[in-house]
Design an enzyme around this catalytic site. Structure first.
Site, PDB file in Angstrom:
ATOM      1  N   TYR A  40      -9.180  -2.884   5.595  1.00 60.34           N
ATOM      2  CA  TYR A  40      -8.588  -1.870   4.697  1.00 60.34           C
ATOM      3  C   TYR A  40      -7.676  -2.574   3.672  1.00 60.34           C
ATOM      4  O   TYR A  40      -7.792  -2.369   2.464  1.00 60.34           O
ATOM      5  CB  TYR A  40      -7.800  -0.846   5.535  1.00 60.34           C
ATOM      6  CG  TYR A  40      -6.692  -0.116   4.806  1.00 60.34           C
ATOM      7  CD1 TYR A  40      -6.970   0.984   4.003  1.00 60.34           C
ATOM      8  CD2 TYR A  40      -5.359  -0.531   4.930  1.00 60.34           C
ATOM      9  CE1 TYR A  40      -5.945   1.654   3.337  1.00 60.34           C
ATOM     10  CE2 TYR A  40      -4.342   0.125   4.274  1.00 60.34           C
ATOM     11  CZ  TYR A  40      -4.638   1.220   3.471  1.00 60.34           C
ATOM     12  OH  TYR A  40      -3.622   1.873   2.811  1.00 60.34           O
ATOM     13  N   LYS A  43      -7.605  -3.062  -0.359  1.00 63.81           N
ATOM     14  CA  LYS A  43      -6.468  -2.600  -1.181  1.00 63.81           C
ATOM     15  C   LYS A  43      -6.064  -3.714  -2.161  1.00 63.81           C
ATOM     16  O   LYS A  43      -5.646  -3.453  -3.280  1.00 63.81           O
ATOM     17  CB  LYS A  43      -5.264  -2.199  -0.312  1.00 63.81           C
ATOM     18  CG  LYS A  43      -5.427  -0.966   0.540  1.00 63.81           C
ATOM     19  CD  LYS A  43      -5.676   0.309  -0.234  1.00 63.81           C
ATOM     20  CE  LYS A  43      -4.459   0.906  -0.892  1.00 63.81           C
ATOM     21  NZ  LYS A  43      -4.794   2.207  -1.571  1.00 63.81           N
TER      22      LYS A  43
HETATM   23  N1  LIG Z   1      -0.236   6.371   4.887  1.00 61.43           N
HETATM   24  C1  LIG Z   1       0.409   5.239   4.613  1.00 61.43           C
HETATM   25  O1  LIG Z   1       1.268   4.781   5.364  1.00 61.43           O
HETATM   26  C2  LIG Z   1       0.115   4.515   3.316  1.00 61.43           C
HETATM   27  C3  LIG Z   1       0.933   3.441   2.985  1.00 61.43           C
HETATM   28  C4  LIG Z   1       0.698   2.746   1.801  1.00 61.43           C
HETATM   29  C5  LIG Z   1      -0.308   3.161   0.953  1.00 61.43           C
HETATM   30  N2  LIG Z   1      -1.077   4.220   1.297  1.00 61.43           N
HETATM   31  C6  LIG Z   1      -2.107   4.655   0.343  1.00 61.43           C
HETATM   32  O2  LIG Z   1      -1.817   5.987  -0.037  1.00 61.43           O
HETATM   33  C7  LIG Z   1      -3.003   6.626  -0.505  1.00 61.43           C
HETATM   34  C8  LIG Z   1      -3.096   8.007   0.113  1.00 61.43           C
HETATM   35  O3  LIG Z   1      -3.297   7.855   1.505  1.00 61.43           O
HETATM   36  P1  LIG Z   1      -2.692   8.809   2.620  1.00 61.43           P
HETATM   37  O4  LIG Z   1      -2.231   7.932   3.724  1.00 61.43           O
HETATM   38  O5  LIG Z   1      -1.757   9.773   1.983  1.00 61.43           O
HETATM   39  O6  LIG Z   1      -4.002   9.534   3.145  1.00 61.43           O
HETATM   40  P2  LIG Z   1      -4.735  10.880   2.692  1.00 61.43           P
HETATM   41  O7  LIG Z   1      -5.864  11.046   3.642  1.00 61.43           O
HETATM   42  O8  LIG Z   1      -3.748  11.978   2.532  1.00 61.43           O
HETATM   43  O9  LIG Z   1      -5.307  10.545   1.238  1.00 61.43           O
HETATM   44  C9  LIG Z   1      -6.499   9.841   1.038  1.00 61.43           C
HETATM   45  C10 LIG Z   1      -7.307  10.508  -0.082  1.00 61.43           C
HETATM   46  O10 LIG Z   1      -8.496   9.748  -0.262  1.00 61.43           O
HETATM   47  C11 LIG Z   1      -9.598  10.627  -0.405  1.00 61.43           C
HETATM   48  N3  LIG Z   1     -10.786   9.988   0.167  1.00 61.43           N
HETATM   49  C12 LIG Z   1     -10.965   9.598   1.446  1.00 61.43           C
HETATM   50  N4  LIG Z   1     -12.217   9.121   1.606  1.00 61.43           N
HETATM   51  C13 LIG Z   1     -12.836   9.214   0.393  1.00 61.43           C
HETATM   52  C14 LIG Z   1     -14.141   8.894  -0.066  1.00 61.43           C
HETATM   53  N5  LIG Z   1     -15.057   8.431   0.777  1.00 61.43           N
HETATM   54  N6  LIG Z   1     -14.434   9.086  -1.365  1.00 61.43           N
HETATM   55  C15 LIG Z   1     -13.503   9.575  -2.209  1.00 61.43           C
HETATM   56  N7  LIG Z   1     -12.243   9.921  -1.818  1.00 61.43           N
HETATM   57  C16 LIG Z   1     -11.917   9.736  -0.537  1.00 61.43           C
HETATM   58  C17 LIG Z   1      -9.227  11.862   0.420  1.00 61.43           C
HETATM   59  O11 LIG Z   1      -9.899  12.992  -0.076  1.00 61.43           O
HETATM   60  C18 LIG Z   1      -7.725  11.950   0.221  1.00 61.43           C
HETATM   61  O12 LIG Z   1      -7.413  12.733  -0.902  1.00 61.43           O
HETATM   62  C19 LIG Z   1      -4.154   5.677  -0.127  1.00 61.43           C
HETATM   63  O13 LIG Z   1      -4.538   4.986  -1.285  1.00 61.43           O
HETATM   64  C20 LIG Z   1      -3.529   4.719   0.876  1.00 61.43           C
HETATM   65  O14 LIG Z   1      -4.156   3.460   0.851  1.00 61.43           O
HETATM   66  C21 LIG Z   1      -0.890   4.920   2.453  1.00 61.43           C
HETATM   67  C1  LIG Z   2       0.605   1.837  19.169  1.00 62.37           C
HETATM   68  C2  LIG Z   2       2.030   1.634  18.703  1.00 62.37           C
HETATM   69  C3  LIG Z   2       2.524   0.277  19.051  1.00 62.37           C
HETATM   70  C4  LIG Z   2       2.235   1.878  17.234  1.00 62.37           C
HETATM   71  C5  LIG Z   2       2.049   3.328  16.826  1.00 62.37           C
HETATM   72  C6  LIG Z   2       2.577   3.589  15.444  1.00 62.37           C
HETATM   73  C7  LIG Z   2       1.528   3.370  14.379  1.00 62.37           C
HETATM   74  C8  LIG Z   2       0.601   4.554  14.462  1.00 62.37           C
HETATM   75  C9  LIG Z   2       2.143   3.259  12.959  1.00 62.37           C
HETATM   76  C10 LIG Z   2       3.492   2.551  12.866  1.00 62.37           C
HETATM   77  C11 LIG Z   2       3.508   1.793  11.513  1.00 62.37           C
HETATM   78  C12 LIG Z   2       2.301   2.353  10.808  1.00 62.37           C
HETATM   79  C13 LIG Z   2       1.754   1.686   9.590  1.00 62.37           C
HETATM   80  C14 LIG Z   2       0.401   1.859   9.259  1.00 62.37           C
HETATM   81  C15 LIG Z   2      -0.543   2.548  10.206  1.00 62.37           C
HETATM   82  C16 LIG Z   2       0.129   3.311  11.345  1.00 62.37           C
HETATM   83  C17 LIG Z   2       1.273   2.508  11.941  1.00 62.37           C
HETATM   84  C18 LIG Z   2       0.779   1.183  12.503  1.00 62.37           C
HETATM   85  C19 LIG Z   2      -0.204   1.237   8.012  1.00 62.37           C
HETATM   86  C20 LIG Z   2      -0.873  -0.063   8.442  1.00 62.37           C
HETATM   87  C21 LIG Z   2      -1.264   2.167   7.387  1.00 62.37           C
HETATM   88  C22 LIG Z   2      -1.829   1.570   6.092  1.00 62.37           C
HETATM   89  C23 LIG Z   2      -0.714   1.365   5.101  1.00 62.37           C
HETATM   90  O1  LIG Z   2      -1.188   0.868   3.875  1.00 62.37           O
HETATM   91  C24 LIG Z   2       0.349   0.401   5.666  1.00 62.37           C
HETATM   92  C25 LIG Z   2       1.484   0.240   4.639  1.00 62.37           C
HETATM   93  O2  LIG Z   2       1.632  -0.815   4.008  1.00 62.37           O
HETATM   94  O3  LIG Z   2       2.253   1.156   4.460  1.00 62.37           O
HETATM   95  C26 LIG Z   2       0.915   1.011   6.974  1.00 62.37           C
HETATM   96  C27 LIG Z   2       2.036   0.179   7.596  1.00 62.37           C
HETATM   97  C28 LIG Z   2       2.705   0.960   8.703  1.00 62.37           C
END
Ligand SMILES: NC(=O)c1ccc[n+]([C@@H]2O[C@H](COP(=O)([O-])OP(=O)(O)OC[C@H]3O[C@@H](n4cnc5c(N)ncnc54)[C@H](O)[C@@H]3O)[C@@H](O)[C@H]2O)c1
Ligand SMILES: CC(C)CCC[C@@H](C)[C@H]1CC[C@H]2C3=C(CC[C@]12C)[C@@]1(C)CC[C@H](O)[C@@H](C(=O)O)[C@@H]1CC3
Length: 291
Positions: A90, A94
Site C-alpha cells: 500500500y 502511495k
Molecule cells: N486512514 C488513515 O490512517 C490514513 C492515513 C494517511 C493517509 N490516508 C489516505 O487517506 C485517503 C482516504 O482514506 P481513508 O482512510 O479515509 O479511507 P476511505 O475508505 O474513507 O476512503 C477511500 C476512498 O477511496 C475510494 N476507493 C476505494 N477503492 C477504490 C477503487 N477501487 N477505485 C476508486 N476509488 C476507490 C473509496 O470510494 C473511498 O472514497 C487515502 O488516500 C489513504 O491512503 C489514510
Molecule cells: C494489533 C495492534 C498491535 C494494533 C492495532 C491498531 C492498528 C489497527 C492501527 C494503529 C496505527 C494504525 C495505522 C495504520 C493502520 C491501522 C493501525 C496500524 C496505517 C498504516 C494505515 C495507512 C496509513 O497511511 C498510515 C499512515 O501513515 O497514517 C497508518 C499508520 C497508523
C-alpha cells in the site's frame, strides 16, 4: 468519486477548479494489483483527466508513512527521503502516487499540485482504526504492550486532516511556496502509541493492554508467522493479526513535524487530541463491551 476510468472522469470534472484526490483501497487489503491500479495508474488517469477538463488544482491525500521504514522517526520533516523499503505494498503505491502528483505541478501551464501527508487518521464512525482495535480486543489479543510502551506516535483527527486539505487548496496559487510540495498534517500532539490505544479501549469499556513483551521478540515472531502463512497458503488460509508491519507501527516512534504546514499555509489543528478521542469513542455505541 469511485472511478479510475478517464472517459468517466473527464465529464465529471468539467467546470471544476480543485480536485481533492483521496481515493485508495483500504491499507489492510491483500490485493496488490488493485493497489497498483488505483493508487498508481488510477492517479495518472486522474491527472490526465484533470488536465483535459481544465482543472487547475489537485490536492492529494498522501501519507506520512511514505518516509517510514519501520524504524524510529522523531519529529520527521518533509525533507526525509522516500522509504527505500516501505512497510507494505500500500505504502509503496502511495509513494508512486505522490511522486506522480507532485511531478505534475506545472505553474507555467496553470496546473498546481500539493500533497497532504496525514498520519493515523481517526474519527467518528471510521471503519478502520477503532473497529480493528476493538475486534483485536474482543479476540483477547490486546493484552500485551509491544516494547517499553513509551514510543510516541501521531494520531490525527479527521477534522484536522480536512482543515489541512482546505488550507492547501486555498494556498495553491502561482508563486505560492506550496506548489509541488508535500506537507505533514497531524494533531501536532505526539502521544505514546499504547496510551492512545488504551484510552480508546477504556473509553469503550475494554481492558487496556498491561503485559510488556520485548519488541524484537514480537517482531521476529510476527515475521516467522507471516512466512508460515505464506508457505501454508496453498493448503490453509490464515491472516496473522500481528504482522511485522503492525508490530513496527506499534513499537517504534513515528511522529512528524507540521512546521512547514504552519509556516506556508497557517495550519493549526482545530480539534485537540482529548476532544478528538472523546468524540470518536462516543460515536461507537455498538462497539462498547457488553456487560
Ligand atoms: N486512514 C488513515 O490512517 C490514513 C492515513 C494517511 C493517509 N490516508 C489516505 O487517506 C485517503 C482516504 O482514506 P481513508 O482512510 O479515509 O479511507 P476511505 O475508505 O474513507 O476512503 C477511500 C476512498 O477511496 C475510494 N476507493 C476505494 N477503492 C477504490 C477503487 N477501487 N477505485 C476508486 N476509488 C476507490 C473509496 O470510494 C473511498 O472514497 C487515502 O488516500 C489513504 O491512503 C489514510
Ligand atoms: C494489533 C495492534 C498491535 C494494533 C492495532 C491498531 C492498528 C489497527 C492501527 C494503529 C496505527 C494504525 C495505522 C495504520 C493502520 C491501522 C493501525 C496500524 C496505517 C498504516 C494505515 C495507512 C496509513 O497511511 C498510515 C499512515 O501513515 O497514517 C497508518 C499508520 C497508523
Amino acid at each position: 468519486m469511485a472511478t479510475r476510468s478517464r472517459p468517466d472522469l473527464v465529464p465529471a470534472l468539467e467546470g471544476v477548479t480543485v480536485v481533492f484526490h483521496c481515493a485508495s483501497p483500504a491499507p489492510s487489503s491483500n490485493n496488490k494489483e488493485l493497489f497498483y491500479r488505483v493508487n498508481y495508474t488510477g492517479t495518472k488517469a486522474v491527472i490526465q483527466a484533470c488536465k483535459e477538463a481544465g482543472v487547475q488544482k489537485v490536492v492529494l491525500t498522501s501519507s506520512a508513512s511514505v518516509v517510514f521504514e519501520g524504524t524510529d522517526v522523531k519529529d520527521g520533516t518533509e525533507d526525509l527521503p522516500y522509504a527505500k523499503k516501505p512497510i507494505d505494498y500500500y505504502t509503496e503505491t502511495k509513494i508512486l502516487q505522490e511522486k506522480e502528483v507532485l511531478g505534475a505541478n506545472n505553474p507555467d501551464e496553470n496546473f498546481l499540485t500539493v500533497a497532504i501527508r496525514p498520519h493515523g487518521i481517526f474519527g467518528p464512525r471510521d471503519p478502520q482504526l477503532v473497529p480493528i482495535l476493538v475486534e483485536t480486543a474482543r479476540k483477547g489479543k490486546m493484552k500485551f504492550i509491544i516494547g517499553d510502551g513509551k514510543n510516541l506516535v501521531d494520531f490525527t483527527y479527521v477534522e484536522n486532516v480536512v482543515h489541512g486539505h482546505i488550507l492547501a487548496a486555498e494556498s495553491l496559487h502561482k508563486n505560492s511556496p506550496v506548489c509541488g510540495k508535500a506537507y505533514h498534517i497531524t494533531n501536532d500532539e505526539p502521544v505514546p502509541f499504547w496510551e492512545f490505544l488504551s484510552r480508546v479501549l477504556v473509553g469503550l469499556d475494554y481492558e487496556p493492554p498491561r503485559y510488556r513483551l520485548p519488541y524484537l521478540l514480537v517482531y521476529y515472531l510476527a515475521l516467522l508467522l507471516s512466512l508460515l502463512a505464506l508457505l501454508l497458503k496453498p493448503f490453509i488460509a490464515f491472516k496473522p493479526t500481528f504482522t511485522p508491519m503492525r508490530v513496527a507501527l506499534a513499537g517504534t516512534h513515528h511522529y512528524y513535524s507540521c512546521k512547514r504546514a504552519k509556516e506556508d499555509m497557517g495550519y493549526r489543528p482545530l480539534v485537540s487530541l482529548d476532544q478528538a478521542i472523546e468524540r470518536t469513542v462516543q460515536s461507537y455505541p455498538q462497539l462498547r463491551r457488553a456487560e
